[in-house]
Design an enzyme around this catalytic site. Structure first.
Site, PDB file in Angstrom:
ATOM      1  N   SER A  80       7.045  -3.595   1.705  1.00 42.42           N
ATOM      2  CA  SER A  80       6.463  -4.888   1.342  1.00 42.42           C
ATOM      3  C   SER A  80       6.854  -5.282  -0.083  1.00 42.42           C
ATOM      4  O   SER A  80       8.021  -5.534  -0.343  1.00 42.42           O
ATOM      5  CB  SER A  80       4.942  -4.806   1.538  1.00 42.42           C
ATOM      6  OG  SER A  80       4.397  -6.088   1.494  1.00 42.42           O
TER       7      SER A  80
ATOM      8  N   ASP B 111       3.232  -8.425  12.577  1.00 43.69           N
ATOM      9  CA  ASP B 111       2.932  -8.363  11.145  1.00 43.69           C
ATOM     10  C   ASP B 111       2.645  -9.790  10.666  1.00 43.69           C
ATOM     11  O   ASP B 111       3.541 -10.625  10.642  1.00 43.69           O
ATOM     12  CB  ASP B 111       4.154  -7.773  10.427  1.00 43.69           C
ATOM     13  CG  ASP B 111       3.948  -7.596   8.932  1.00 43.69           C
ATOM     14  OD1 ASP B 111       3.136  -8.339   8.340  1.00 43.69           O
ATOM     15  OD2 ASP B 111       4.626  -6.724   8.347  1.00 43.69           O
TER      16      ASP B 111
ATOM     17  N   HIS C 188       1.450  -4.986   9.601  1.00 45.42           N
ATOM     18  CA  HIS C 188       1.906  -4.719   8.242  1.00 45.42           C
ATOM     19  C   HIS C 188       1.397  -3.362   7.756  1.00 45.42           C
ATOM     20  O   HIS C 188       2.167  -2.504   7.350  1.00 45.42           O
ATOM     21  CB  HIS C 188       1.405  -5.836   7.334  1.00 45.42           C
ATOM     22  CG  HIS C 188       2.119  -5.907   6.021  1.00 45.42           C
ATOM     23  ND1 HIS C 188       3.442  -6.276   5.912  1.00 45.42           N
ATOM     24  CD2 HIS C 188       1.707  -5.651   4.758  1.00 45.42           C
ATOM     25  CE1 HIS C 188       3.805  -6.250   4.635  1.00 45.42           C
ATOM     26  NE2 HIS C 188       2.777  -5.862   3.921  1.00 45.42           N
TER      27      HIS C 188
END
Ligand code: NAG
Ligand code: NAG
Ligand code: NAG
Ligand code: NAG
Length: 420
Positions: free
Chosen positions: A185, A359, A390
């Site tokens: 991320s 996600d 996620h």
């Protein structure tokens, strides 16, 4: 209004989740019955070295100082407990996501946490932390409690200064000339920023493996994250005191409340699970209740209002661009009215992208776009489990089956067995 506005939005969702779960079942009685639920799970109170030691792993603690004086704790597991062979070279650097820390790679426990899995696969593993987290809340000159200047950073600085400082440190310490990079991320975002904004550092990485890369965030669907980031995009210029500029820190109200409630198994499996699903998405039974009990001991781990604002700006603009100061200051700083784009085409080393269809924070459409911008993409891999979210990347019990084989495959291909 102060920075607490972000907290209010977060709380709103927490209460919504509590309501939803009260409608379903009566768990209040069970809490009283189970006296041990008053206690925090040991791992939730452990720092990285303690957590690793709890499972028989030896972790070293290192201190890296960035060019602009931020002091970052970086951890190393030089040999995993279950590594039976020789350590492979080069070393691997693992970077956490927004509001997380190095500890997020341990929270899922030794059978699923990527710090355990990667070190057990015989890599010399380094686990980094960025400025603004509880492992990066120090500076040689600035005091985070009294100097507003301490909080004047966003992912641009992490990519331009934090990651290069950590890489230099690892190379100096190990005598290696390269590392391999695994970022999740924000941890992936700062890799691409580094390649765009520095010269020479991208080339120190042999292969970069990016999980749910938060690069362009045009299609982010998570409502709480959108609200939080856009709230700061609007209010951040009005904030001035360090208390307002530091957001969602460990030891702050939200983290303390979340860890207090979620340490209870019943609440963890209902309210806290729902809260996570409201921020991200549902992947039934993927994240163990025990992991939820532990993870809020380390999450949220703090960042700057400016960093959240930066994400909000990028989401609104739908572009992977630099911080927007407004037209006149942009002209001064960048020489253009609009903030310039980051140069993804400067990431010329081999890159792997791994993403999930479910996600809601980093949408697959943004990852597919990213894959078209990279000159040396090796593979953009969509996780087979369609419910993959996620948070699953760090907290799922299934990482060993879903994402680790891919990570291992590329780390293995781009490394060789060491001599020791
Ligand atoms: C982690 O905990 C150990 C043992 O309690 C302590 O010595 C160390 O300073 C801690 N490290 C950090 C970075 O908090
Ligand atoms: C490099 O490592 C050596 C010890 O291995 C240390 O004395 C030196 O200060 C380090 N240099 C930097 C720039 O970190
Ligand atoms: C690289 O990307 C930047 C920003 O998108 C663009 O301005 C530039 O023309 C690109 N360079 C090449 C060689 O494609
Ligand atoms: C493995 O690595 C080599 C370079 O070391 C590269 O040429 C080759 O394409 C890689 N194979 C895969 C499957 O990524």
């Amino acid at each position: 209004m102060t920075s607490k506005g972000g907290d209010v939005i977060f709380l709103l969702f927490l209460f919504l989740a509590i309501f939803k779960s009260i409608l379903g079942q009566n768990w209040a009685f069970e809490i009283n019955k189970d006296a041990s639920s008053i206690d925090y799970p040991r791992d939730s109170l452990s720092n990285f070295t303690e957590f690793a030691r709890n499972y028989g792993y030896t972790a070293e603690e290192h201190t890296v100082i960035t060019e602009d004086g931020y002091i970052l704790s970086v951890f190393r597991i030089s040999k995993g407990k279950n590594c039976r062979g020789r350590i492979r070279q080069p070393p691997v650097l693992l970077m956490h996501g927004l509001l997380q820390s190095s500890d997020s790679w341990l929270d899922a426990g030794p059978s699923a946490g990527l710090a355990f899995l990667i070190s057990d696969a015989c890599y010399d593993l380094w686990v980094g932390n960025v400025r603004g987290t509880y492992y990066g809340r120090r500076n040689v000159r600035l005091n985070p409690d009294t100097d507003a200047q301490f909080w004047n950073f966003d992912t641009h600085d992490m990519g331009k200064l934090d990651v290069p400082a950590i890489i230099d440190y690892i190379l100096n310490e190990t005598g290696s000339s390269k590392i391999n990079y695994v970022g999740f991320s924000q941890g992936a975002r700062i890799f691409f920023i580094m390649c765009s904004e520095t010269s020479g550092y991208c080339d120190k990485i042999t292969v970069s493996i990016n999980l749910a890369p938060a690069v362009r965030v045009k299609y982010t669907r998570s409502v709480p994250v959108q609200l939080l980031a856009r709230f700061y995009a609007v209010t951040e210029p009005l904030l001035s005191s360090p208390r307002e500029l530091e957001v969602l820190q460990k030891g702050g109200f939200i983290q303390k409340a979340a860890s207090f409630f979620c340490k209870d198994s019943v609440l963890a499996g209902t309210v806290c699970r729902t809260a996570l699903a409201l921020i991200d998405s549902y992947d039934p039974d993927s994240i163990l209740t025990q992991t939820i009990r532990v993870l809020f001991g380390h999450f949220p781990g703090g960042t700057s209002a400016r960093n959240l604002a930066f994400f909000g700006q990028n989401a609104i603009a739908g572009r992977f661009q630099k911080y927007d100061y407004g037209p006149s200051k942009n002209l001064q700083v960048y020489g253009t009215i609009q903030p310039p784009l980051y140069n993804l085409n400067r990431t010329n080393i081999p890159v792997v992208l791994i993403y999930g269809e479910n996600d809601l924070l980093v949408d697959s459409k943004d990852v597919q776009w990213l894959s078209t911008q990279l000159p040396n993409l090796i593979e953009a891999y969509q996780v087979r489990r369609l419910a993959w979210t996620h948070f699953d990347n760090c907290y799922s019990q299934y990482t060993k089956k879903t994402i680790f084989p891919k990570i291992h495959k590329y780390l293995q291909n781009y490394s060789k067995e060491g001599s020791v």
